[in-house]
Design an enzyme around this catalytic site. Structure first.
Site, short mmCIF file in Angstrom:
data_model
loop_
_atom_site.label_atom_id
_atom_site.label_comp_id
_atom_site.label_asym_id
_atom_site.label_seq_id
_atom_site.Cartn_x
_atom_site.Cartn_y
_atom_site.Cartn_z
N SER A 28 -16.62 2.55 32.55
CA SER A 28 -16.10 3.93 32.60
C SER A 28 -17.07 4.93 31.99
CB SER A 28 -14.76 4.00 31.87
OG SER A 28 -14.89 3.52 30.55
N ASN A 115 -8.17 0.49 22.24
CA ASN A 115 -6.91 1.00 22.82
C ASN A 115 -6.37 2.20 22.04
OD1 ASN A 115 -7.29 -1.11 24.52
ND2 ASN A 115 -5.54 -2.33 23.83
N THR A 160 11.26 41.09 50.85
CA THR A 160 11.90 39.78 50.93
C THR A 160 11.61 39.31 52.35
OG1 THR A 160 14.00 40.64 51.70
CG2 THR A 160 13.77 40.40 49.31
N HIS A 161 11.39 38.03 52.53
CA HIS A 161 11.01 37.48 53.85
C HIS A 161 9.74 38.15 54.40
CE1 HIS A 161 15.17 35.87 53.85
NE2 HIS A 161 15.47 37.07 53.36
N SER A 282 -19.67 37.07 56.30
CA SER A 282 -19.73 36.03 57.32
C SER A 282 -21.15 35.94 57.85
CB SER A 282 -18.77 36.40 58.46
OG SER A 282 -19.15 35.74 59.64
N LYS A 288 -17.49 41.48 58.29
CA LYS A 288 -16.54 40.77 57.45
C LYS A 288 -16.81 40.89 55.95
CE LYS A 288 -13.60 38.37 58.53
NZ LYS A 288 -13.48 37.07 59.14
N ASN A 290 -14.86 38.80 53.00
CA ASN A 290 -13.79 37.81 52.84
C ASN A 290 -13.37 37.61 51.39
OD1 ASN A 290 -13.88 37.32 55.62
ND2 ASN A 290 -15.54 35.83 55.36
N GLU A 295 -8.88 32.77 47.99
CA GLU A 295 -8.68 31.69 48.97
C GLU A 295 -9.02 30.32 48.36
OE1 GLU A 295 -9.97 32.50 53.25
OE2 GLU A 295 -10.86 34.16 52.15
N TYR A 322 -0.98 -1.72 26.47
CA TYR A 322 -2.14 -1.18 27.17
C TYR A 322 -2.52 -2.03 28.37
CZ TYR A 322 -6.82 0.30 28.36
OH TYR A 322 -7.91 0.75 29.07
N GLN A 327 -7.51 3.33 32.22
CA GLN A 327 -8.87 3.88 32.30
C GLN A 327 -8.94 4.92 33.43
OE1 GLN A 327 -12.30 1.40 31.37
NE2 GLN A 327 -12.96 1.66 33.48
N LYS A 330 -8.54 9.24 33.21
CA LYS A 330 -9.47 10.29 32.79
C LYS A 330 -9.90 11.22 33.91
CE LYS A 330 -10.39 7.31 29.29
NZ LYS A 330 -9.41 6.43 29.95
N1 ARG Z 1 -12.33 2.43 28.76
C1 ARG Z 1 -11.02 2.09 28.32
C2 ARG Z 1 -10.03 3.14 28.78
O1 ARG Z 1 -10.43 4.14 29.24
C3 ARG Z 1 -11.00 1.99 26.85
C4 ARG Z 1 -9.99 1.03 26.34
C5 ARG Z 1 -10.36 -0.32 26.79
N2 ARG Z 1 -9.61 -1.34 26.18
C6 ARG Z 1 -9.65 -2.61 26.60
N3 ARG Z 1 -8.98 -3.46 25.98
N4 ARG Z 1 -10.34 -2.96 27.63
O2 ARG Z 1 -8.83 2.98 28.70
#
Ligand code: ARG
Length: 464
Positions: A28, A115, A160-161, A282, A288, A290, A295, A322, A327, A330
């Site tokens: 990660s 964790n 309205t509408h 454009s 144009k 825009n 948007e 956990y 993971q 994120k």
């Molecule tokens: N990269 C992990 C996460 O984002 C960190 C925790 C990992 N813990 C584990 N026991 N593999 O959650």
């Protein structure tokens, strides 16, 4: 990958190296490295707590703190070598720490797990982001109040509408947006209280046998609360989902506002002009201009809604405690926050430079028989039952449409053919100004009600 055989921090029980593609698939670091600052902040507090509790010597603690500062410097000066084979931000930093300070580095992880570490990192990061979003919302809200103050007397059609309904003041319309963003601010402040709870100490899932002092760590990190169940602390991401939901509502409000700006900037409405520097042209049609910013905003709302569904779905099937699934929290969270951050920023810049076309707004209000309800209310005040008044005015409007004239342009004789209760004073209420200023109660569209709400909102803003 050349570094894939580096021995893992968790390698003790393994007989063979990880498959190269599995390593890539499970890592990660490419996205969680942006948590480095909060990871280091959490580690420093953890080390100081361990020393305070007598688990770590002062000397080792000092070495860890200095090593972590050095690492932060390296990361911020592009001197840090991130390694996918070290999996995530935590192990990249820990490995470098040991490289820098030797065996003391290996003691940092005492009484802790990745964790509770990652749950802490996300909460610290999100807390900062929420503060930034709240500050941007304040800019947006102030800009709306300033514009509303300038436009408190400006008449426009209320819809309205998407059909002309009754005249309103532009200031009142702007304040409707203000109210939405005020609730968004309150929602973020509320979510922040639940984000700002410390998981550290939960360790992997069951807590730790060391004599930790969780209150001490929490006070170092500015956490308002401490998690009260270790299984819950490492596994639930409801605080992230809740924040993402608040972000999705902010985008929903910005998107509704965008939709109106897009309509209003069109030649057909012509209610506002957006400055050139917020628009694009454009490549084929030279005429144009825009409204790209609103948007894009409207389009980006879909991303954040997607991020929210992503997080909800990620969570729904997970058993305690956990799981590696987490993971995956994120990227959607980062995406949601980044998107809403940029969107609020650009709107805070855009709102002050919206140029109202007051004449166009007024003409549109006049063309839609927007004061018909006022005429019905007038008849009711003269003793006509509302349903009959509704019918009488309906006929008068049909006549005016045939004549291609506004109600206020009909003569007294013409008006009296519909009801003998109509007298000269009717012209006061058939004017647009008469119509809006008659609605001067709390929450109404009258210029004085708008000004009163602006004053109140300014006081509330300064006390937040
Ligand atoms: N990269 C992990 C996460 O984002 C960190 C925790 C990992 N813990 C584990 N026991 N593999 O959650």
């Amino acid at each position: 990958m050349s570094d894939h055989n580096i021995s893992k921090l968790w390698g003790g029980r393994f007989e063979e190296s990880i498959d190269e593609y599995v390593e890539l698939f499970t890592a990660s670091v490419n996205f969680d490295r942006r948590l480095y600052r909060h990871d280091i902040e959490g580690s420093k507090a953890h080390a100081r707590m361990l020393a305070h509790a007598g688990v770590l010597s002062e000397k080792d603690c000092q070495a860890i703190l200095e090593g972590l500062d050095k690492i932060q410097y390296e990361i911020e000066h592009d001197q840090f070598e991130w390694s996918v084979s070290l999996e995530d931000v935590h192990m990249n930093i820990e490995a470098r720490l040991t490289e820098l300070i030797g065996p003391a580095g290996k003691k940092l992880h005492t009484g802790r797990s990745r964790n509770d570490q990652i749950a802490t990192d996300i909460r610290l990061w999100l807390r900062d982001e929420i503060d930034y979003l709240i500050a941007e919302l304040v800019r947006v809200r102030k800009a709306l109040l300033d514009l509303a103050e300038k436009e408190a007397d400006t008449i426009m059609p209320g819809f309205t509408h998407l059909q002309v309904a009754m005249p309103v003041t532009f200031g009142h319309h702007l304040l409707a947006w203000y109210e939405m963003f005020a609730r968004d601010s309150a929602r973020l402040r509320d979510a922040r209280r639940r984000v700002n709870v410390m998981p550290l100490g939960a360790a992997a899932l069951a807590g730790t046998t060391y004599p930790i002092d969780r209150a001490y760590t929490a006070s170092l990190l500015g956490f308002e609360g401490i998690s009260t169940n270790s299984l819950d602390a490492v596994s639930d991401r409801d605080f992230a989902i809740e924040s993402c939901s608040a972000a999705a509502l902010i985008m929903t409000h910005l998107s509704r506002m965008s939709e109106e700006l897009i309509l209003w900037a069109s030649a057909q409405f012509g209610f506002v002009e957006l400055p050139d520097r917020f628009c694009t042209g454009s490549s084929i049609m030279p005429q144009k201009k825009n409204p790209d910013v609103p948007e894009l905003l409207r389009g980006k709302t879909g991303r954040v809604n997607g991020d929210l569904i992503n997080l909800l779905t990620l969570m729904k099937g997970q058993p305690l405690a956990y799981n590696k699934d987490n993971q995956e929290d994120k990227e959607p969270l980062f995406d949601a926050i980044d998107t809403v951050r940029a969107s609020l920023h650009i709107f805070a810049d855009l709102i002050p430079v919206i140029e109202p076309r007051r004449e166009r707004m007024r003409m549109a209000a006049m063309q839609g028989y927007a004061t018909a309800t006022d005429l019905a209310d007038y008849l009711v005040r003269k003793g006509v039952p509302f349903r009959d008044a509704h019918e009488i005015v309906g006929k008068a409007v049909r006549f005016a449409i045939e004549q291609k004239r506004d109600l206020s342009e009909l003569t007294m004789n013409e008006l009296q053919t519909f009801s003998s209760e109509i007298h000269e004073d009717v012209f006061d209420i058939l004017t647009l100004e008469g119509s809006v200023s008659a609605r001067s109660h709390l929450g109404g569209t009258a210029p004085n009600a708008v000004r009163a709400r602006i004053d109140e909102a300014r006081v509330m803003l300064s006390n937040e």
